[in-house]
Design an enzyme around this catalytic site. Structure first.
Site, PDB file in Angstrom:
ATOM      1  N   CYS A  74       0.840  -1.200   0.000  1.00 37.37           N
ATOM      2  CA  CYS A  74       0.000   0.000   0.000  1.00 37.37           C
ATOM      3  C   CYS A  74       0.878   1.255   0.000  1.00 37.37           C
ATOM      4  CB  CYS A  74      -1.000  -0.050   1.141  1.00 37.37           C
ATOM      5  SG  CYS A  74      -2.472   0.902   0.737  1.00 37.37           S
ATOM      6  N   HIS A  98      -3.650  -5.026   0.272  1.00 35.12           N
ATOM      7  CA  HIS A  98      -3.064  -5.596   1.494  1.00 35.12           C
ATOM      8  C   HIS A  98      -3.135  -7.124   1.456  1.00 35.12           C
ATOM      9  CE1 HIS A  98      -2.857  -1.843   3.937  1.00 35.12           C
ATOM     10  NE2 HIS A  98      -3.757  -1.462   3.054  1.00 35.12           N
ATOM     11  N   GLU A 120      -1.661  -9.143   3.255  1.00 37.03           N
ATOM     12  CA  GLU A 120      -1.552  -9.697   4.613  1.00 37.03           C
ATOM     13  C   GLU A 120      -2.899 -10.057   5.241  1.00 37.03           C
ATOM     14  OE1 GLU A 120      -0.994  -6.583   3.753  1.00 37.03           O
ATOM     15  OE2 GLU A 120      -1.522  -5.141   5.316  1.00 37.03           O
TER      16      GLU A 120
HETATM   17  N1  GLN Z   1      -1.930   6.738   2.740  1.00 38.11           N
HETATM   18  C1  GLN Z   1      -2.041   5.990   1.549  1.00 38.11           C
HETATM   19  C2  GLN Z   1      -3.403   6.172   0.882  1.00 38.11           C
HETATM   20  O1  GLN Z   1      -4.345   6.570   1.496  1.00 38.11           O
HETATM   21  C3  GLN Z   1      -1.750   4.514   1.792  1.00 38.11           C
HETATM   22  C4  GLN Z   1      -2.714   3.855   2.707  1.00 38.11           C
HETATM   23  C5  GLN Z   1      -2.224   2.521   3.255  1.00 38.11           C
HETATM   24  O2  GLN Z   1      -1.018   2.261   3.284  1.00 38.11           O
HETATM   25  N2  GLN Z   1      -3.131   1.698   3.752  1.00 38.11           N
HETATM   26  O3  GLN Z   1      -3.536   5.912  -0.293  1.00 38.11           O
END
Ligand code: GLN
Length: 540
Positions: A384, A510, A512
């Site tokens: 992410c 994600h 995970e």
């Molecule tokens: N801050 C980033 C976004 O909003 C990544 C979010 C995250 O890592 N879950 O796109």
């Protein structure tokens, strides 16, 4: 259809005793006997969901397929049971009040005075029984967050009392998880705090059917007798829960103590069948008998609180066992990388994970870590925000767009390689408004990811507002950063890889959240394998 059975797990004496792990372990044993089980968490705080909580407050926010932002215990439930959870599996006091107040505004209470009893308690009861009414589960386990005696938990305990009264103890029961403190000066385990906690529960009209006692030392027969007599619990229902080497040992420990039998007998369910935990035990064997060790750097800004990265750590454990390797996590604070010497911190690593996150604190450190992993050909997984940092790093250091950034960190950057999604531009409220839940992604043939997954189309869970900016796709691909996973509907880039590198993958989603003991995540398996190869080539 048979009546769904309900099991409630409450906590006494102190918080953090591991109600989630006990609930998940019991569920695992019941599943092993052929029952379909789900677990629900009721959280007594006023946030509508934990999505708006800082990870320092409450650890990781876990995301389900249907896009619910939930408590990290749901991650344990999925990892143990290998079945997905949903919004219905996590309810907070905030959500309960929100829906009661919404109903009041719509006039649904027909002029009645709206009160905690019966309106809030009825709403709680409905939320508890929603899962049972789907007909999908023989048993629903509901974990009540907090500790008995907390003011916030009272409506939940009242709702539990009413369900017990309505359904009878053959259909619903209470497990109270408590602590037996050990006094080292006298060498004794003490039962008094547990007696008081049970008394407090009884004052609310709820009498526990089973006591699970967390302890550092084995409990003697004498202590079992004492607890049974003073807490009004039958002796076989006094269950020892001794400190374990790993959470994955807890189902086995509960099996030895007969927790599943006690519960099944009380609920008048067949208990004779042998528990089938073969696959679970295969995992445990591999986990405990690794053939080698590797060191993975986990770079994040909340590393002081390991729970903030719970699912990532557990995913490396599952994938480590699958590769028969012990994964040692090196916790690296991204802000440290901004001021300290990068090679001294990163040079011993066999793999680097740059973690998810929000806001600008520590991001320059994350970018430096990406650069080091890329240039030194260390296997790299960006998750992410970690993927977004990999794109920024490549744009800055390979394409020479020196001010490249995400508009999350710098709204006026000339090169917004990561930008807010169009659909997010009008969003003003923070809660529950990100791109959430499961989305499809098409993989490019012959990429690292298509080999790892062995599939053409995958579905993974998201939680973010910002995205890869497709205006830069051509430039980046020409320079060697390839988009290897694309959302088939929106054409958004979900995965990037770097050519001429043994294993460099950034994912906007994600992975995970979907790794379980029985189904370790393919991307983590592939990443850990690459790190293992790296460590062998390092001659470790
Ligand atoms: N801050 C980033 C976004 O909003 C990544 C979010 C995250 O890592 N879950 O796109």
């Amino acid at each position: 259809m048979q009546q769904t059975k309900y099991i409630f797990v409450t906590g006494g004496v102190t918080s953090s005793l591991g109600k989630g792990i006990i609930a998940a372990s019991l569920a695992k044993l019941l599943q092993g006997k052929g029952y379909s089980v789900t677990i629900q968490k009721l959280d007594p705080y006023l946030n509508v969901d934990p999505g708006t909580l800082n990870p320092y407050e409450h650890g990781e926010c876990y995301v389900t397929n249907d896009g619910a932002e939930t408590d990290l215990d749901l991650g344990h439930y999925e990892r143990f049971l290998d079945t997905p959870t949903s919004q219905a599996n996590n309810v907070t006091t905030g959500r309960i009040y929100q829906s009661v107040i919404d109903k009041e505004r719509k006039g649904e209470y027909l002029g009645k005075t709206v009160q905690i009893i019966p309106h809030i308690t009825d709403e709680i009861k409905e939320r508890i029984q929603i899962l049972g009414k789907t007909g999908d589960y023989d048993i629903v386990i509901t974990e009540i967050g907090g500790t008995i005696g907390d003011i916030e938990s009272l409506p939940y305990i009242e709702a539990v009392r009413q369900i017990l009264w309505e359904l009878g103890h053959e259909n619903a029961l209470v497990i109270h998880l408590t602590l037996l403190p050990y006094l080292s000066t006298t060498g004794e385990l003490k039962t008094k705090p547990t007696q008081h906690s049970v008394k407090m529960l009884m004052q609310s009209g709820v009498s526990p059917d089973v006591l699970v006692c967390r302890t550092e030392h084995h409990i003697t027969d004498e202590i079992r007798n004492k607890l049974a007599l003073f807490c009004n619990v039958e002796k076989p229902a006094i269950i020892e829960s001794i400190d374990a080497e790993t959470i994955y040992d807890v189902p086995g420990l509960m099996l030895q103590e007969g927790l599943d039998l006690v519960v099944l007998k009380k609920l008048k369910l067949a208990f004779e069948k042998e528990s089938n935990l073969d696959k679970w035990n295969d995992f445990l064997y591999k986990f405990k008998n690794p053939k080698s060790e590797i060191k993975i750097g986990l770079i994040g800004k909340y590393v002081e609180l390991h729970d903030a990265y719970k699912s990532i750590v557990e995913s490396t454990i599952h994938a480590g066992a699958a590769n028969e390797v012990k994964v040692n996590i090196e916790w690296i604070h991204s802000e440290d990388l901004e001021v300290k010497n990068i090679p001294t911190i990163l040079k011993e690593l066999d793999g680097v994970i740059v973690a998810p996150g929000f806001g600008s604190r520590g991001i320059e450190g994350k970018i430096k870590a990406v650069q080091y992993a890329r240039e030194n050909k260390i296997p790299f997984l960006g998750i992410c925000l970690g993927m977004q940092m990999a794109v920024i790093e490549y744009a800055r250091n390979v394409l020479g767009y020196i001010d490249a950034n995400s508009t999350e960190m710098d709204e006026s950057t000339k090169h917004p390689v990561i930008d807010i999604m169009d659909s997010q531009k009008e969003v003003t409220e923070k809660g529950g408004t990100m791109r959430l839940g499961s989305w499809k992604c098409k993989l490019k043939p012959n990429s690292i990811v298509s080999k790892a997954y062995g599939k053409k189309v995958i579905a993974e869970r998201h939680r973010h507002r910002y995205e890869f900016n497709n205006k830069y796709l051509g430039d980046l691909e020409k320079a060697g950063m390839m988009a290897t996973g694309i959302n088939p509907k929106t054409k958004l880039v979900e995965i990037i890889e770097v050519i001429n590198h043994p294993w460099f993958v950034g994912v906007q989603y994600h992975p995970e959240y979907k790794s379980t003991v029985l189904n370790p995540h393919p991307l983590f398996i592939s990443f850990i394998r690459a790190a293992l190869e790296q460590s062998l080539s390092n001659g470790d």
